[in-house]
Write a protein that holds these residues in place. Sequence first.
Motif, short mmCIF file in Angstrom:
data_model
loop_
_atom_site.label_atom_id
_atom_site.label_comp_id
_atom_site.label_asym_id
_atom_site.label_seq_id
_atom_site.Cartn_x
_atom_site.Cartn_y
_atom_site.Cartn_z
N ALA A 160 45.12 66.92 78.93
CA ALA A 160 44.19 67.09 80.04
C ALA A 160 43.51 65.76 80.35
O ALA A 160 43.40 64.88 79.48
N PRO A 161 43.06 65.60 81.58
CA PRO A 161 42.32 64.38 81.91
C PRO A 161 41.10 64.22 80.98
O PRO A 161 40.42 65.19 80.68
N ALA A 162 40.87 63.02 80.56
CA ALA A 162 39.78 62.75 79.61
C ALA A 162 38.48 62.50 80.34
O ALA A 162 38.46 62.00 81.47
N ALA A 163 37.39 62.83 79.68
CA ALA A 163 36.06 62.56 80.22
C ALA A 163 35.84 61.05 80.27
O ALA A 163 36.34 60.32 79.40
N PRO A 164 35.10 60.57 81.26
CA PRO A 164 34.81 59.13 81.32
C PRO A 164 34.03 58.69 80.09
O PRO A 164 33.23 59.45 79.55
N LEU A 165 34.24 57.48 79.67
CA LEU A 165 33.62 56.98 78.45
C LEU A 165 32.23 56.40 78.65
O LEU A 165 31.52 56.16 77.69
N GLY A 166 31.85 56.13 79.86
CA GLY A 166 30.57 55.45 80.08
C GLY A 166 30.78 53.95 79.99
O GLY A 166 31.86 53.47 79.62
N PRO A 167 29.74 53.19 80.30
CA PRO A 167 29.91 51.73 80.37
C PRO A 167 30.36 51.07 79.06
O PRO A 167 31.36 50.36 79.05
N VAL A 168 29.67 51.31 77.96
CA VAL A 168 30.01 50.62 76.71
C VAL A 168 31.35 51.11 76.17
O VAL A 168 32.20 50.30 75.78
N GLY A 169 31.56 52.42 76.14
CA GLY A 169 32.83 52.95 75.66
C GLY A 169 34.00 52.47 76.51
O GLY A 169 35.06 52.13 75.98
N GLY A 170 33.80 52.43 77.81
CA GLY A 170 34.85 51.93 78.70
C GLY A 170 35.15 50.46 78.46
O GLY A 170 36.31 50.04 78.47
N ARG A 171 34.11 49.69 78.21
CA ARG A 171 34.33 48.26 77.92
C ARG A 171 35.05 48.07 76.60
O ARG A 171 35.93 47.20 76.49
N LEU A 172 34.69 48.87 75.60
CA LEU A 172 35.40 48.78 74.32
C LEU A 172 36.87 49.13 74.49
O LEU A 172 37.75 48.46 73.92
N GLU A 173 37.15 50.16 75.29
CA GLU A 173 38.54 50.55 75.53
C GLU A 173 39.31 49.45 76.26
O GLU A 173 40.43 49.10 75.90
N ARG A 174 38.70 48.88 77.29
CA ARG A 174 39.37 47.83 78.05
C ARG A 174 39.55 46.55 77.22
O ARG A 174 40.58 45.89 77.31
N ALA A 175 38.57 46.23 76.40
CA ALA A 175 38.69 45.05 75.53
C ALA A 175 39.82 45.25 74.52
O ALA A 175 40.57 44.31 74.23
N ALA A 176 39.94 46.47 73.99
CA ALA A 176 41.03 46.75 73.05
C ALA A 176 42.38 46.63 73.74
O ALA A 176 43.33 46.05 73.19
N ARG A 177 42.48 47.17 74.95
CA ARG A 177 43.75 47.04 75.70
C ARG A 177 44.06 45.58 75.96
O ARG A 177 45.21 45.14 75.87
N ASN A 178 43.01 44.81 76.29
CA ASN A 178 43.21 43.40 76.60
C ASN A 178 43.73 42.63 75.39
O ASN A 178 44.66 41.83 75.50
N VAL A 179 43.14 42.87 74.22
CA VAL A 179 43.61 42.14 73.03
C VAL A 179 45.03 42.57 72.67
O VAL A 179 45.82 41.76 72.20
N LEU A 180 45.37 43.83 72.93
CA LEU A 180 46.73 44.29 72.65
C LEU A 180 47.75 43.67 73.60
O LEU A 180 48.94 43.63 73.29
N GLU A 181 47.29 43.17 74.74
CA GLU A 181 48.19 42.49 75.67
C GLU A 181 48.48 41.06 75.21
O GLU A 181 49.58 40.55 75.42
N THR A 182 47.49 40.38 74.63
CA THR A 182 47.67 38.98 74.26
C THR A 182 48.11 38.79 72.81
O THR A 182 48.78 37.81 72.50
N PHE A 183 47.76 39.72 71.94
CA PHE A 183 48.06 39.53 70.52
C PHE A 183 49.56 39.39 70.23
O PHE A 183 49.93 38.51 69.43
N PRO A 184 50.44 40.18 70.83
CA PRO A 184 51.88 39.98 70.53
C PRO A 184 52.36 38.57 70.89
O PRO A 184 53.19 38.00 70.17
N LEU A 185 51.82 38.01 71.95
CA LEU A 185 52.21 36.65 72.34
C LEU A 185 51.71 35.64 71.31
O LEU A 185 52.44 34.71 70.93
N PHE A 186 50.47 35.83 70.86
CA PHE A 186 49.92 34.95 69.82
C PHE A 186 50.74 35.06 68.53
O PHE A 186 51.12 34.05 67.94
N ALA A 187 51.00 36.28 68.10
CA ALA A 187 51.75 36.49 66.86
C ALA A 187 53.14 35.86 66.97
O ALA A 187 53.60 35.19 66.02
N ALA A 188 53.80 36.06 68.10
CA ALA A 188 55.13 35.49 68.28
C ALA A 188 55.08 33.96 68.26
O ALA A 188 55.95 33.31 67.66
#
Length: 129
Positions: A41-69
């Motif tokens: 089911a669609p998830a409830a919005p996380l609010g400002p801080v939770g949303g930022r934590l989620e986006r920051a986690a996604r962002n690091v997961l985008e760059t980390f594989p490149l760094f590791a490689a």
Amino acid sequence: MTVELAYLAASIVLVFVQVMLAAAAATRVRGRDWNAGPRDAPAAPLGPVGGRLERAARNVLETFPLFAAAVLTAHAADAQSWLSVAGASLYFWGRLVYLPLYVLGIPYIRSLVWMVATAGIFLILAALI
């Protein structure tokens, strides 16, 4: 262990912490049933801080594989130098500073810190040349 591999190991811990912080924020807002369930089911919005934590986690997961490689390629090629050490350092410390800047909603400086961390990846690649 090389300095670059030590920064890689530290970055693994940093990524794990970021993912866990985002998951904890999502569970706090959406509940344990959501966390344990299939999340169809669609998830409830996380609010400002939770949303930022989620986006920051996604962002690091985008760059980390490149760094590791990049680190692993430099290690395999025995191409450690001041460039690869500086690059690994910039990536780790940049990503560490990036998280609170993102969570606090600080614009521009956050983007500048992201660019510094990303430049670290390119420095490691430059060590291969």
